[in-house]
Design an enzyme around this catalytic site. Structure first.
Site, PDB file in Angstrom:
ATOM      1  N   LYS A 194       0.834  -1.199   0.000  1.00 19.37           N
ATOM      2  CA  LYS A 194       0.000   0.000   0.000  1.00 19.37           C
ATOM      3  C   LYS A 194       0.868   1.248   0.000  1.00 19.37           C
ATOM      4  CE  LYS A 194      -3.859  -1.901   2.728  1.00 19.37           C
ATOM      5  NZ  LYS A 194      -4.936  -1.685   1.759  1.00 19.37           N
TER       6      LYS A 194
ATOM      7  N   ASP B 168      -2.865  -7.592  -1.676  1.00 20.77           N
ATOM      8  CA  ASP B 168      -3.600  -6.685  -0.794  1.00 20.77           C
ATOM      9  C   ASP B 168      -5.084  -7.078  -0.693  1.00 20.77           C
ATOM     10  OD1 ASP B 168      -4.000  -4.597   0.918  1.00 20.77           O
ATOM     11  OD2 ASP B 168      -3.949  -3.026  -0.619  1.00 20.77           O
TER      12      ASP B 168
ATOM     13  N   ARG C 144     -10.323 -11.598   2.040  1.00 20.51           N
ATOM     14  CA  ARG C 144     -11.189 -12.650   1.487  1.00 20.51           C
ATOM     15  C   ARG C 144     -10.522 -14.018   1.559  1.00 20.51           C
ATOM     16  NH1 ARG C 144     -11.468  -9.353  -4.026  1.00 20.51           N
ATOM     17  NH2 ARG C 144     -11.169  -7.703  -2.486  1.00 20.51           N
TER      18      ARG C 144
HETATM   19  N1  BES Z   1      -8.102  -3.780   4.457  1.00 15.41           N
HETATM   20  C1  BES Z   1      -8.277  -3.339   3.121  1.00 15.41           C
HETATM   21  C2  BES Z   1      -9.569  -2.562   2.908  1.00 15.41           C
HETATM   22  C3  BES Z   1      -9.708  -1.270   3.683  1.00 15.41           C
HETATM   23  C4  BES Z   1      -9.296  -0.072   3.141  1.00 15.41           C
HETATM   24  C5  BES Z   1     -10.288  -1.269   4.927  1.00 15.41           C
HETATM   25  C6  BES Z   1      -9.456   1.095   3.844  1.00 15.41           C
HETATM   26  C7  BES Z   1     -10.456  -0.091   5.638  1.00 15.41           C
HETATM   27  C8  BES Z   1     -10.036   1.094   5.102  1.00 15.41           C
HETATM   28  C9  BES Z   1      -8.290  -4.545   2.174  1.00 15.41           C
HETATM   29  O1  BES Z   1      -7.507  -5.609   2.577  1.00 15.41           O
HETATM   30  C10 BES Z   1      -7.758  -4.089   0.864  1.00 15.41           C
HETATM   31  O2  BES Z   1      -6.629  -3.738   0.799  1.00 15.41           O
HETATM   32  N2  BES Z   1      -8.614  -4.105  -0.156  1.00 15.41           N
HETATM   33  C11 BES Z   1      -8.235  -3.695  -1.456  1.00 15.41           C
HETATM   34  C12 BES Z   1      -8.716  -4.739  -2.428  1.00 15.41           C
HETATM   35  C13 BES Z   1      -8.162  -4.572  -3.804  1.00 15.41           C
HETATM   36  C14 BES Z   1      -6.672  -4.856  -3.813  1.00 15.41           C
HETATM   37  C15 BES Z   1      -8.880  -5.514  -4.741  1.00 15.41           C
HETATM   38  C16 BES Z   1      -8.904  -2.357  -1.726  1.00 15.41           C
HETATM   39  O3  BES Z   1     -10.016  -2.130  -1.258  1.00 15.41           O
HETATM   40  O4  BES Z   1      -8.274  -1.519  -2.352  1.00 15.41           O
HETATM   41 ZN    ZN Z   2      -7.178  -5.811   4.578  1.00 17.83          ZN
HETATM   42 MN    MN Z   3      -5.535  -5.462   1.955  1.00 23.05          MN
END
Ligand code: BES
Ligand code: ZN
Ligand code: MN
Length: 502
Positions: free
Chosen positions: A276, A346, A350
């Site tokens: 990230k 990331d 899931r």
């Molecule tokens: N933990 C994150 C989602 C998240 C983002 C929770 C901001 C709370 C605040 C999750 O693991 C993630 O990184 N999701 C990605 C998925 C993508 C890579 C398909 C996302 O939402 O960008």
């Molecule tokens: Zn996450």
């Molecule tokens: Mn993530």
């Protein structure tokens, strides 16, 4: 232990010290007991209201220091708007508003649980008390340099004055247990990831034994044996070992299928190799809010001795980049036997849920399953911070969740699932891939999870990325972790799944 709150119920009587909190409607009218306690101070209030343009609007407040004629140090009048329109959760918020009006240094307060139409019902007074308990929470264990005038007192005594203290106290038994569950969840979410890693989380969850839960901890060799490679793949780049914790509360009839809750517990989410950006990455210490909610909920159900069999399963991992970390392109075989191509490391939540849900379903044959996860940024774009996204394979469960949301103020909004969305996660190399692209990102994440749910088990997925933690303040929470979902799911259970009345 900072700031333990001593919350109790007592009769309507003008207090001799501390802070007195009373309620009035939008006509500035008080109830009888309140008027009696205020005596001649009522006139002073009327004059102050005029001077301050206080109209009794819902949630607004008027404050008077050392009011002549009362023995208290401070009088706070809180507006209720139109009392006839108040619902259970509004009383919780009123309690929060009342608590919020106590000066930091206050050690004693009395809140008159009375509206112009009369004393609040015992259950309403108990709702109000729950709001007091929720608002009194602060996460300040790492503040070592607070000035004396900023330090909360060692203990605070808050008395809710009611018509029938015994009835209010008994109605509070359930709400107090639920409040404790919410605060437990908040503590877990607020705790930084250098302190709260999977083993430590599991250790804290094992404290539920004290309230009568059975707690089992699955370590890495055990999970390997079970074939939980989707979950283990996420954690393999971390110096901290992964864990799954199973919490069981058997308050229902022997042999009754349990209600099951599954939580995403990513103790820190760096994104892994698909790392990230730096901005706000610190928030990812809260990526275990789903697991925190499940833990807090299990505490609540056990502590209030809910007449239900309930199971909580949480998948605890840390998602780190490392020489041993999982790569994009890797293919893992989940416990279900289905294979997953990792496109983006990331999209790890899931993967954790896939195995946790499968394990739960396979072992417990649930009456229903609800999973909670801070799963996608996309749900925040879709719904903001006020509603969690709700996906379900069962209309009745979705409707019950929606209604429980309206009752508790922990709102959920149903989102779609369909074959078309499901196609987007088909993979060239494996049974599925772990991302479906940017479009409808919260939906394809839900579709992924759905592939691990047997069609016959009623299931709902709550994407709490927008609600699990929040820097905005509200009446019942001034901290960052919200404990969102504990009150919602306790309500769901209480409304529909307990043998006899609560
Ligand atoms: N933990 C994150 C989602 C998240 C983002 C929770 C901001 C709370 C605040 C999750 O693991 C993630 O990184 N999701 C990605 C998925 C993508 C890579 C398909 C996302 O939402 O960008
Ligand atoms: Zn996450
Ligand atoms: Mn993530």
């Amino acid at each position: 232990m900072p700031d333990p709150l001593k919350l109790g119920f007592g009769p309507f009587a003008a207090p001799g010290r501390g802070v007195l909190v009373v309620f009035c409607d939008d006509g500035l009218k008080f109830g009888q007991a309140t008027s009696r306690a205020l005596g001649s101070v009522s006139d002073l209030v009327a004059r102050a209201a005029k001077a301050e343009r206080f109209t009794g609007k819902s949630g607004s407040a008027l404050e008077l220091a050392v009011p002549e004629g009362l023995k208290v140090a401070r009088l706070v009048v809180i507006g209720t708007g139109k009392p006839a329109e108040l619902k259970a959760n509004d009383f919780v918020k009123l309690g929060g508003a009342a608590m919020g009006k106590l000066p930091a240094s206050a050690t004693e307060a009395t809140i008159f649980a009375e509206l112009p139409g009369g004393a609040m019902r015992p259950d309403r007074a108990a709702d109000l008390a729950q709001g007091v308990a929720l608002r009194a929470y602060a996460f300040d264990r790492y503040k070592t340099k607070r000035k004396d005038d900023d330090k909360p007192p060692a203990s605070r005594k808050v008395t809710v004055a009611v018509a029938d203290a015994a009835a209010a106290r008994s109605a509070y038994a359930r709400r107090g247990a639920v409040a404790d569950g919410v605060l437990m969840a908040r503590d877990l979410v607020n705790e930084p990831a250098n302190v709260l890693y999977p083993e430590e989380f599991a250790w804290r969850a094992s404290a539920l034994r004290k309230v009568g839960c059975q707690v089992e901890i699955l370590d890495v060799p055990k999970m390997r044996k079970l074939g939980m490679n989707a979950l283990l793949g996420v954690g393999q780049g971390s110096a901290h070992d992964s864990r799954v914790v199973v919490m069981r509360w058997n308050g229902g009839r022997k042999g009754d299928a349990p209600v099951c809750f599954i939580g995403k517990g990513v103790c820190f989410d760096t994104g892994g190799i698909s790392i990230k950006p730096a901005a706000n990455m610190e928030d990812m210490k809260g990526d275990m809010a789903g697991a925190a909610c499940v833990t807090g909920l299990m505490h609540a159900l056990a502590a209030r001795k809910a007449r239900v069999n309930a199971v909580g399963v949480i998948g605890l991992v840390e998602n780190m980049p490392d020489g041993k970390a999982q790569r994009p392109g890797d293919i893992v075989k989940s416990m279900s036997g289905q294979t997953i191509e990792i496109i983006n490391t990331d999209a790890e939540g899931r993967l954790v849920l896939a195995d946790a849900i499968w394990y739960c379903q396979d072992r417990f044959k649930p009456k229903f399953m609800v999973d909670l996860a801070t799963l996608t940024g996309a749900i925040i774009i879709a719904l903001g911070n006020d509603y969690a996204g709700c996906y379900a394979n069962n209309d009745q469960l979705a409707e019950r969740l929606t209604k429980a949301g309206e009752e508790t103020g922990e709102l959920v909004w149903r989102m779609p699932l369909s074959k078309e969305y499901d196609k987007l996660i088909d993979s060239k190399f494996a049974d599925m891939k772990n991302t479906g692209g940017r479009m409808g990102g919260a939906i394809t994440a839900a579709q992924f999870i759905k592939r691990f749910v047997d069609d016959k088990t009623p299931w709902a997925h709550l994407d709490i990325a927008g609600t699990g933690f929040d820097s905005r303040q509200n009446e019942i929470n001034k901290s960052w972790g919200s404990g969102w979902g504990v009150r919602l799911l306790d309500q769901l259970v209480a409304d529909h799944y307990e043998g006899r009345g609560r």
